[in-house]
Design a protein around this motif. Sequence first.
Motif, PDB file in Angstrom:
ATOM      1  N   ASN A  76       8.393  30.792   4.905  1.00 47.04           N
ATOM      2  CA  ASN A  76       8.871  31.809   5.837  1.00 47.04           C
ATOM      3  C   ASN A  76       7.787  32.263   6.801  1.00 47.04           C
ATOM      4  O   ASN A  76       8.089  32.913   7.811  1.00 47.04           O
ATOM      5  N   THR A  77       6.540  31.964   6.502  1.00 49.26           N
ATOM      6  CA  THR A  77       5.450  32.295   7.419  1.00 49.26           C
ATOM      7  C   THR A  77       4.554  31.077   7.571  1.00 49.26           C
ATOM      8  O   THR A  77       4.138  30.453   6.584  1.00 49.26           O
ATOM      9  N   ASP A 107      14.912  32.527  13.861  1.00 49.95           N
ATOM     10  CA  ASP A 107      16.026  32.557  12.907  1.00 49.95           C
ATOM     11  C   ASP A 107      16.731  31.217  13.017  1.00 49.95           C
ATOM     12  O   ASP A 107      17.502  30.972  13.959  1.00 49.95           O
ATOM     13  N   GLU A 137       9.013  34.780  16.112  1.00 45.77           N
ATOM     14  CA  GLU A 137       9.724  34.368  14.903  1.00 45.77           C
ATOM     15  C   GLU A 137      11.001  33.637  15.288  1.00 45.77           C
ATOM     16  O   GLU A 137      11.526  33.801  16.396  1.00 45.77           O
ATOM     17  N   ILE A 158      17.311  30.627   7.946  1.00 43.89           N
ATOM     18  CA  ILE A 158      15.919  30.692   7.510  1.00 43.89           C
ATOM     19  C   ILE A 158      15.132  31.410   8.596  1.00 43.89           C
ATOM     20  O   ILE A 158      15.158  31.005   9.770  1.00 43.89           O
ATOM     21  N   THR A 159      14.454  32.458   8.234  1.00 42.10           N
ATOM     22  CA  THR A 159      13.610  33.184   9.185  1.00 42.10           C
ATOM     23  C   THR A 159      12.171  32.734   8.999  1.00 42.10           C
ATOM     24  O   THR A 159      11.618  32.829   7.903  1.00 42.10           O
ATOM     25  N   VAL A 160      11.598  32.234  10.082  1.00 38.49           N
ATOM     26  CA  VAL A 160      10.219  31.762  10.063  1.00 38.49           C
ATOM     27  C   VAL A 160       9.383  32.677  10.953  1.00 38.49           C
ATOM     28  O   VAL A 160       9.647  32.798  12.163  1.00 38.49           O
TER      29      VAL A 160
END
Length: 637
Positions: free
Chosen positions: A348-349, A415, A413, A434-436
């Motif tokens: 996610n990061t 989505d 970011e 998925i949130t990156v």
Amino acid sequence: MRFCIPVFVLCATWPAALSVTRYSIPEEKERESVVANLAADLGLEPGGLAQREVKLDIFSNKKYLDFNKKTGELYIVEKMDREYLCPAKPASCFLKLDVIIESPLRIFNIELGITDINDNAPHFRRDRVELDVSESATPGERFSLPNGVDPDVGINTIKTYKLSVSEHFTIEIQTGSDGTQYVDLVLTKSLDREQTAVHNLILTAVDGGVPVRSGTANIIVRVQDTNDNPPRFDKQTYTINMTENTPIGTLVMKLNASDLDEGLNSEIVYSFTLYTSEKTQEVFSLNHNTGEITVKGTIDYEDMKFYEMHIEARDKGTHPLLGQCKVVVNVKDMNDNYPEIIIQSVKNTVEENVAVGSVIALVDISDRDTGDNGKVSLTIHRPMPFTINTSSDRPMHYKLIVSEPLDRETVPEYDITLIVTDAGMPPLSDNETITVHLLDVNDNAPQFPQSFYTIRVMENNAPGALLSSLIAFDPDLHENQYLVYFIIEKEIANTSMSMLFSINPENGNLYALKTFDYEIEKEFLFHIEARDSGSPPLSSNATIHIIIVDQNDNAPVIVSPWRAQGSVVEEKIPRSTDKGSLVAKVIALDTDSVHNSRITYQFLQVTDATLFSLDQYNGEIRTMRMFSYRDPLVKSD
């Protein structure tokens, strides 16, 4: 014509002779038939019979005979039925009568023998006889049948019995001590009610007369059932195709087992056998009496592809028999399951400088349906710098990877919406997001809004005065955007810039450290640097052009004509000077800047304003007219 034979019997001697005369005739003689000529047979004169009052006295309730007084003949008045006259069937049957003659009185006894003719056919007291015989009866068993009846006697009575052709039965005739014949029905072959439930036989009684007469009786043999046939299904296995999610209560099929027996032996009860699983019995119900199979639970293809029901049909006999069948229900898949997305190992990061091709997440997709309903595809909702790749050895396994360089400062970011869709009709789909988040890296140097700054500073400024705020921008985050400002050291005339100016390292405020004099220093050119706190740090610089702005802080000074301080300048001109002649040119200087050094000239005091003019711009003093002797000495300041 006579049909009798007279027999004379002398009985006694009376004043009048007494005798018995016997005749014999067959029964059923027609009326008017002559039995005998009594006059001749009794020795009487026919001509005198009328005078002697001849009469007949018949011992019967009917008048069967009469006497012709003219001819002396005895004739039949009514047909005689031997069976009626002699119902007890004696060997001999007689009709007795007396012939009485008056004057002189004579009585003749007459016996008329009635002989039998075959005028009656044999018959049975019941023309329909019903017998109940169990199909389990063994060959040789006997069943009594009613005797035939024939009122005739002798040879005209029943001689024998016959039975219609039958492969299962025959008759046996037995004669009693009194000569009576008895008939038994004998079973010769085992019975099968399911093959023939009723046997229709004809029993015929035949007499010995000529012509032969006969009578019949219907013998109905009803075969009584024994439970010797199990229930049977027309198939051993029934195959039914059903769509999953069929509504509860829907009829699957109606079983119809048959039992060739009858009564309770043919009444059937249906039930599941122990081979039918509990799961199947939770989904389907079986009506024990009708054999109807209905849906009672949810049919789910993904749970069970097919169901097997083992069913037993049992009759209600004392010793019940049973039959079995199998019902196979094949479940047809419907597109009733949404495809699924399973996300694994998701990042996610990531740092914004993550390499192209780096894996962000592992994605598995699945669909519990089959065929086209279970064929699924994975897509990204909208264009993004990401793509999905599948594995050749695992078609339902995908990798979400970086397909383009990322820049946190542009998009911090993402989505990422993944959509999985099946190929059913209509298609079903699901999605996961998925949130990156992009982690900042120090990839941006600080930037000043301008690369060149011109700052005007009014001379005579106070030391420490704020000249300007020089703020640079860094799109990075945290320490990568924490800026420190510096003046790049430079010396001018052995003077360091840091002695003239200072900048706040935290906010970029530029200050003057001294008072500037335009007449001494008109401009400064140096550079400042903005440096972030990243590792390694990045920096950029801007050029600062300081322009000292002049103030009108210097008075003009007359430098021509020169004069000592406090003295007066004298100019001598002849009286004959013409108009417009140049008397003198005043030149003054001002050390201020151009604007502040622009000088205009004017007379402060003049004794005669008509004599001289002063050009305010160039300082030339000229005559305005010619002088006369009357003009005084002119002085001007």
